[in-house]
Scaffold this motif. Structure first.
Motif, PDB file in Angstrom:
ATOM      1  N   CYS A  25      -7.000  -9.669   5.390  1.00 28.31           N
ATOM      2  CA  CYS A  25      -5.699 -10.178   4.957  1.00 28.31           C
ATOM      3  C   CYS A  25      -5.849 -10.641   3.501  1.00 28.31           C
ATOM      4  O   CYS A  25      -6.953 -10.629   2.944  1.00 28.31           O
ATOM      5  CB  CYS A  25      -5.208 -11.287   5.879  1.00 28.31           C
ATOM      6  N   TYR A  26      -4.727 -11.053   2.891  1.00 30.74           N
ATOM      7  CA  TYR A  26      -4.750 -11.297   1.445  1.00 30.74           C
ATOM      8  C   TYR A  26      -5.821 -12.303   1.007  1.00 30.74           C
ATOM      9  O   TYR A  26      -6.542 -12.057   0.045  1.00 30.74           O
ATOM     10  CB  TYR A  26      -3.353 -11.747   0.974  1.00 30.74           C
ATOM     11  N   VAL A  27      -5.953 -13.428   1.717  1.00 28.74           N
ATOM     12  CA  VAL A  27      -6.921 -14.441   1.268  1.00 28.74           C
ATOM     13  C   VAL A  27      -8.353 -13.901   1.312  1.00 28.74           C
ATOM     14  O   VAL A  27      -9.194 -14.317   0.506  1.00 28.74           O
ATOM     15  CB  VAL A  27      -6.855 -15.781   2.059  1.00 28.74           C
ATOM     16  N   GLU A  28      -8.617 -12.987   2.236  1.00 30.57           N
ATOM     17  CA  GLU A  28      -9.949 -12.378   2.289  1.00 30.57           C
ATOM     18  C   GLU A  28     -10.068 -11.310   1.205  1.00 30.57           C
ATOM     19  O   GLU A  28     -11.058 -11.251   0.469  1.00 30.57           O
ATOM     20  CB  GLU A  28     -10.178 -11.745   3.669  1.00 30.57           C
ATOM     21  N   ASP A  29      -9.038 -10.496   1.100  1.00 31.18           N
ATOM     22  CA  ASP A  29      -9.023  -9.387   0.144  1.00 31.18           C
ATOM     23  C   ASP A  29      -9.220  -9.873  -1.293  1.00 31.18           C
ATOM     24  O   ASP A  29      -9.967  -9.283  -2.070  1.00 31.18           O
ATOM     25  CB  ASP A  29      -7.674  -8.661   0.300  1.00 31.18           C
ATOM     26  N   LYS A  30      -8.570 -10.989  -1.636  1.00 34.58           N
ATOM     27  CA  LYS A  30      -8.622 -11.409  -3.044  1.00 34.58           C
ATOM     28  C   LYS A  30     -10.012 -11.899  -3.452  1.00 34.58           C
ATOM     29  O   LYS A  30     -10.342 -11.861  -4.627  1.00 34.58           O
ATOM     30  CB  LYS A  30      -7.542 -12.453  -3.353  1.00 34.58           C
ATOM     31  N   GLY A  39       1.920   1.068 -11.994  1.00 36.06           N
ATOM     32  CA  GLY A  39       0.774   1.942 -11.748  1.00 36.06           C
ATOM     33  C   GLY A  39       0.266   1.840 -10.329  1.00 36.06           C
ATOM     34  O   GLY A  39      -0.084   2.846  -9.708  1.00 36.06           O
ATOM     35  N   ARG A  40       0.256   0.610  -9.793  1.00 34.08           N
ATOM     36  CA  ARG A  40      -0.248   0.408  -8.435  1.00 34.08           C
ATOM     37  C   ARG A  40       0.630   1.153  -7.426  1.00 34.08           C
ATOM     38  O   ARG A  40       0.130   1.846  -6.544  1.00 34.08           O
ATOM     39  CB  ARG A  40      -0.283  -1.101  -8.137  1.00 34.08           C
ATOM     40  N   SER A  41       1.954   1.005  -7.545  1.00 31.08           N
ATOM     41  CA  SER A  41       2.860   1.684  -6.603  1.00 31.08           C
ATOM     42  C   SER A  41       2.688   3.188  -6.681  1.00 31.08           C
ATOM     43  O   SER A  41       2.689   3.887  -5.662  1.00 31.08           O
ATOM     44  CB  SER A  41       4.322   1.354  -6.901  1.00 31.08           C
ATOM     45  N   SER A 100       7.230   1.003  -2.129  1.00 30.52           N
ATOM     46  CA  SER A 100       7.570  -0.139  -2.990  1.00 30.52           C
ATOM     47  C   SER A 100       7.457  -1.433  -2.208  1.00 30.52           C
ATOM     48  O   SER A 100       7.491  -1.446  -0.974  1.00 30.52           O
ATOM     49  CB  SER A 100       8.971   0.017  -3.582  1.00 30.52           C
ATOM     50  N   MET A 101       7.273  -2.508  -2.977  1.00 29.85           N
ATOM     51  CA  MET A 101       7.239  -3.830  -2.348  1.00 29.85           C
ATOM     52  C   MET A 101       8.596  -4.463  -2.608  1.00 29.85           C
ATOM     53  O   MET A 101       9.042  -4.523  -3.767  1.00 29.85           O
ATOM     54  CB  MET A 101       6.152  -4.697  -2.988  1.00 29.85           C
ATOM     55  N   LEU A 102       9.264  -4.903  -1.551  1.00 28.64           N
ATOM     56  CA  LEU A 102      10.559  -5.552  -1.746  1.00 28.64           C
ATOM     57  C   LEU A 102      10.331  -6.858  -2.531  1.00 28.64           C
ATOM     58  O   LEU A 102       9.255  -7.459  -2.440  1.00 28.64           O
ATOM     59  CB  LEU A 102      11.205  -5.812  -0.387  1.00 28.64           C
ATOM     60  N   ALA A 153       4.019  -8.896   2.427  1.00 28.34           N
ATOM     61  CA  ALA A 153       2.692  -8.429   2.000  1.00 28.34           C
ATOM     62  C   ALA A 153       1.645  -9.501   2.260  1.00 28.34           C
ATOM     63  O   ALA A 153       1.780 -10.640   1.814  1.00 28.34           O
ATOM     64  CB  ALA A 153       2.719  -8.088   0.511  1.00 28.34           C
ATOM     65  N   ASP A 154       0.624  -9.115   3.005  1.00 28.13           N
ATOM     66  CA  ASP A 154      -0.505 -10.025   3.243  1.00 28.13           C
ATOM     67  C   ASP A 154      -1.790  -9.211   3.327  1.00 28.13           C
ATOM     68  O   ASP A 154      -2.581  -9.372   4.259  1.00 28.13           O
ATOM     69  CB  ASP A 154      -0.260 -10.825   4.537  1.00 28.13           C
ATOM     70  N   GLY A 155      -1.962  -8.300   2.367  1.00 29.61           N
ATOM     71  CA  GLY A 155      -3.157  -7.448   2.353  1.00 29.61           C
ATOM     72  C   GLY A 155      -2.978  -6.225   3.230  1.00 29.61           C
ATOM     73  O   GLY A 155      -2.330  -6.281   4.277  1.00 29.61           O
ATOM     74  N   GLY A 156      -3.530  -5.095   2.775  1.00 33.50           N
ATOM     75  CA  GLY A 156      -3.498  -3.878   3.590  1.00 33.50           C
ATOM     76  C   GLY A 156      -2.133  -3.239   3.694  1.00 33.50           C
ATOM     77  O   GLY A 156      -1.826  -2.593   4.696  1.00 33.50           O
ATOM     78  N   THR A 157      -1.323  -3.342   2.647  1.00 31.99           N
ATOM     79  CA  THR A 157       0.011  -2.732   2.752  1.00 31.99           C
ATOM     80  C   THR A 157      -0.076  -1.209   2.679  1.00 31.99           C
ATOM     81  O   THR A 157       0.709  -0.509   3.301  1.00 31.99           O
ATOM     82  CB  THR A 157       0.978  -3.240   1.664  1.00 31.99           C
ATOM     83  N   ARG A 158      -1.072  -0.682   1.925  1.00 33.41           N
ATOM     84  CA  ARG A 158      -1.147   0.791   1.831  1.00 33.41           C
ATOM     85  C   ARG A 158      -1.641   1.386   3.154  1.00 33.41           C
ATOM     86  O   ARG A 158      -1.179   2.438   3.587  1.00 33.41           O
ATOM     87  CB  ARG A 158      -2.015   1.225   0.643  1.00 33.41           C
TER      88      ARG A 158
HETATM   89  N1  UDP Z   1      -0.173  -8.438  -3.879  1.00 32.34           N
HETATM   90  C1  UDP Z   1       0.881  -9.196  -4.365  1.00 32.34           C
HETATM   91  N2  UDP Z   1       1.581  -8.734  -5.445  1.00 32.34           N
HETATM   92  C2  UDP Z   1       1.301  -7.549  -6.050  1.00 32.34           C
HETATM   93  C3  UDP Z   1       0.233  -6.781  -5.548  1.00 32.34           C
HETATM   94  C4  UDP Z   1      -0.486  -7.251  -4.455  1.00 32.34           C
HETATM   95  O1  UDP Z   1       1.174 -10.262  -3.819  1.00 32.34           O
HETATM   96  O2  UDP Z   1       1.979  -7.175  -7.011  1.00 32.34           O
HETATM   97  C5  UDP Z   1      -0.934  -8.940  -2.720  1.00 32.34           C
HETATM   98  C6  UDP Z   1      -0.330  -8.432  -1.422  1.00 32.34           C
HETATM   99  O3  UDP Z   1      -0.498  -9.395  -0.397  1.00 32.34           O
HETATM  100  C7  UDP Z   1      -1.168  -7.225  -1.147  1.00 32.34           C
HETATM  101  C8  UDP Z   1      -2.536  -7.748  -1.565  1.00 32.34           C
HETATM  102  O4  UDP Z   1      -2.262  -8.464  -2.764  1.00 32.34           O
HETATM  103  O5  UDP Z   1      -1.115  -6.824   0.204  1.00 32.34           O
HETATM  104  C9  UDP Z   1      -3.599  -6.714  -1.818  1.00 32.34           C
HETATM  105  O6  UDP Z   1      -3.156  -5.799  -2.773  1.00 32.34           O
HETATM  106  P1  UDP Z   1      -3.842  -4.406  -3.004  1.00 32.34           P
HETATM  107  O7  UDP Z   1      -3.400  -3.903  -4.348  1.00 32.34           O
HETATM  108  O8  UDP Z   1      -5.288  -4.485  -2.706  1.00 32.34           O
HETATM  109  O9  UDP Z   1      -3.111  -3.430  -1.942  1.00 32.34           O
HETATM  110  P2  UDP Z   1      -3.002  -3.477  -0.356  1.00 32.34           P
HETATM  111  O10 UDP Z   1      -4.210  -4.216   0.183  1.00 32.34           O
HETATM  112  O11 UDP Z   1      -1.712  -4.185  -0.041  1.00 32.34           O
HETATM  113  O12 UDP Z   1      -2.963  -2.034   0.056  1.00 32.34           O
END
Ligand code: UDP
Length: 260
Positions: free
Chosen positions: A179-184, A88-90, A67-69, A124-129
């Motif tokens: 990181c998030y800015v790249e991922d998005k 669904g994502r979690s 889970s995301m806090l 969370a800044d991308g790549g949490t999983r």
């Molecule tokens: N994110 C967010 N809120 C959410 C879901 C994602 O802020 O409800 C941000 C967060 O920084 C996360 C990133 O988007 O790490 C990328 O999300 P993704 O679903 O691709 O999973 P992750 O890369 O964390 O495994």
């Protein structure tokens, strides 16, 4: 390509593992990949799920929750409990973490036990999983070593270390550890889960409204494998250090809260 944090295309974010941050867990690790921080805790219960008893399945079970806090994201994320259901994502992520860690351990050799892996995202800044899998693997190895040290198992049932990393293509360039800015903004997003023997456990790759070629996929795999090799080295060091005596501060914390 100029990355916003000046990393080279094949450079990981600074990675750290702080062990024993949740002393009531069997083992715990705060893992950081840059600004992505996840608390990974392992709890080992001396019991197995009812379905295993009914079906007389030997050994134990391992399951994961993610889970995301609420304060881990830029805008507060409501706890699932307030909406009444797991999003669904979690759900997808915790199943991925469970599968990855079940590849790491020989469940037939853990005895009649259930291993709970809890991954809670602090920032969370991308790549949490991928951070969750990497941190959980370390916590799991430490927890199992403790069972051996306590004489509850004769040898660690950990078969391999698993770790995970994201790779992706942004503006046509293959990048390691987004990181998030790249991922998005990435055109292609891929998560790799691998063992320390260089085997794949899971590959999740998708073109986000884009497509990718076999050549690009090879580039991404090569970047990912380089990252995984570096991460594996760090994991090994942390697991070995956890077997050493603790420093005075952590020792007193452990005494205050107790440990299992
Ligand atoms: N994110 C967010 N809120 C959410 C879901 C994602 O802020 O409800 C941000 C967060 O920084 C996360 C990133 O988007 O790490 C990328 O999300 P993704 O679903 O691709 O999973 P992750 O890369 O964390 O495994």
């Amino acid at each position: 390509m100029q990355r916003h944090d000046n990393r080279s295309v094949d450079q990981l974010r600074p990675i750290s593992f702080v062990t024993d941050i949740a002393p009531n867990a069997s083992a715990s690790v705060l893992v950081s990949f840059g600004n992505t921080k996840v608390i990974c805790a392992v709890t080992i219960e001396e019991d197995v799920p009812r379905w295993m008893k009914m079906q007389k399945v030997e050994g134990g079970w391992l399951t994961a929750e993610y889970s995301m806090l609420p304060y881990s994201t830029l805008d507060r994320k409501r706890r699932d409990i307030s909406s009444g259901k797991l999003d669904g994502r979690s759900s997808e992520i915790q199943r991925l973490i469970g599968r990855a860690l079940r590849a790491a351990v020989d469940l037939s050799k853990i005895g009649q036990r259930t291993i709970w892996i809890d991954c809670d995202v602090l920032q969370a800044d991308g790549g949490t999983r991928t951070a969750s899998i990497t941190g959980a693997s370390v916590a799991l190895a430490i927890a199992l070593n403790k069972l051996v040290a306590a004489g509850k198992l004769s040898a660690s049932p950990m078969k391999k270390l698993v770790s995970a990393i994201s790779v992706g293509i942004l503006e046509g360039t293959a990048l390691l550890d987004l990181c998030y800015v790249e991922d998005k903004d990435a055109e292609v997003d891929m998560n790799l889960v691998m063992t320390d023997a260089g085997e794949f456990v899971e590959v999740q790759g998708s073109g986000e409204e884009a497509v990718f070629t076999e050549d690009q996929m090879s580039q991404l795999l090569a970047l990912g494998k380089k990252g995984i090799a570096e991460i594996t080295q760090l994991q090994r060091e942390v697991i070995a250090a956890a077997d050493q005596p603790k420093d005075a501060d952590l020792q007193s914390l452990t005494e205050m809260f107790g440990s299992r």
